[in-house]
Write a protein that holds these residues in place. Structure first.
Motif, PDB file in Angstrom:
ATOM      1  N   MET A  79      72.934 -76.138   9.807  1.00 50.85           N
ATOM      2  CA  MET A  79      72.882 -75.487  11.119  1.00 50.85           C
ATOM      3  C   MET A  79      72.575 -73.997  11.005  1.00 50.85           C
ATOM      4  N   LYS A  80      72.931 -73.412   9.891  1.00 52.50           N
ATOM      5  CA  LYS A  80      72.629 -71.999   9.674  1.00 52.50           C
ATOM      6  C   LYS A  80      71.145 -71.777   9.412  1.00 52.50           C
ATOM      7  N   ILE A  81      70.525 -72.673   8.648  1.00 46.79           N
ATOM      8  CA  ILE A  81      69.150 -72.416   8.218  1.00 46.79           C
ATOM      9  C   ILE A  81      68.101 -72.973   9.185  1.00 46.79           C
ATOM     10  N   VAL A  82      68.502 -73.819  10.123  1.00 47.28           N
ATOM     11  CA  VAL A  82      67.537 -74.337  11.102  1.00 47.28           C
ATOM     12  C   VAL A  82      67.046 -73.178  11.970  1.00 47.28           C
ATOM     13  N   ASP A  83      65.744 -73.014  12.021  1.00 46.20           N
ATOM     14  CA  ASP A  83      65.131 -71.856  12.679  1.00 46.20           C
ATOM     15  C   ASP A  83      64.907 -72.140  14.161  1.00 46.20           C
TER      16      ASP A  83
END
Length: 221
Positions: A79-83
């Motif tokens: 969820m952090k890296i989804v742009d």
């Protein structure tokens, strides 16, 4: 203001143990939804990854750095890296039954949105949330803490790790969590407890017994 590749997306992910659910999950999702969906690779087989790149329904397939964790512990990192400005995670053992786009209207700034895990709350005498559906805008403050705790203080699963964080003080759950309506994550055990709803949008077939039910559904289709 930060720029994002996507305005809003749904996200799912799997490894070699759960990838058998993926085609079934995706078929149900696209039947009812037009919002872009991203697939996170938690360790899929080469065959499934090749298939995922070939289907048009996934707008992106992303690799998630493992860094000493695997499986569902990778969800918060994903969820952090989804742009995307707004993003909603869906477990692959969820049977999508309708259009889920209304969930984006319920996201609050700097909070994680989840449905209360009513069976666990009832059985354990304290409030729990179920991480089968996770909604957020941007990067809530608690997200990095959750990622770090999945590495340093792993429990049975990512849901249990987050619960421990939220129990550190009485205000933490209020400050960092938004309760989503039950219809976005209706749990298998609720059916066992005699609870059902005609307007549920996600039927979450949890656990090994849930896997058996999914296999029955797939076999009968």
């Amino acid at each position: 203001m930060q720029s994002y590749k996507y305005d809003r997306v749904f996200v799912t992910g799997c490894d070699s143990n759960t990838e058998w659910q993926l085609k079934w999950f995706l078929k149900n999702y696209v039947e009812h939804n037009k919002t872009p969906i991203i697939l996170a690779d938690f360790g899929m087989t080469k065959e499934t990854r090749t298939w995922a790149y070939q289907v048009s329904e996934f707008v992106d397939v992303i690799d998630v750095p493992r860094q000493r964790v695997n499986g569902w512990f990778l969800k918060p990192r994903t969820m952090k890296i989804v742009d995307s400005h707004e993003k909603v995670w869906l477990d692959t053992d969820i049977h999508v039954l309708g259009d889920l786009s209304s969930i984006f209207d319920l996201i609050e700034d700097n909070k994680i949105g989840m449905v209360e895990d009513k069976p666990w709350s009832k059985r354990r005498g304290e409030k729990w949330h179920n991480s089968g559906v996770i909604a957020m805008r941007g990067e809530p403050a608690i997200l990095n803490e959750w990622i770090r705790a999945c590495i340093d203080k792993p429990k049975q699963g990512d849901q249990e790790v987050l619960h421990d964080i939220l129990c550190e003080s009485p205000l933490k759950r209020i400050q960092h969590m938004t309760d989503l309506p039950n219809k976005y994550n209706w749990l298998r055990i609720q059916l066992l407890d005699g609870e059902d709803s005609w307007d549920k949008l996600c039927m979450h077939w949890t656990g090994e017994k849930g896997n058996m039910q999914i296999k029955k559904i797939i076999y009968n289709e």
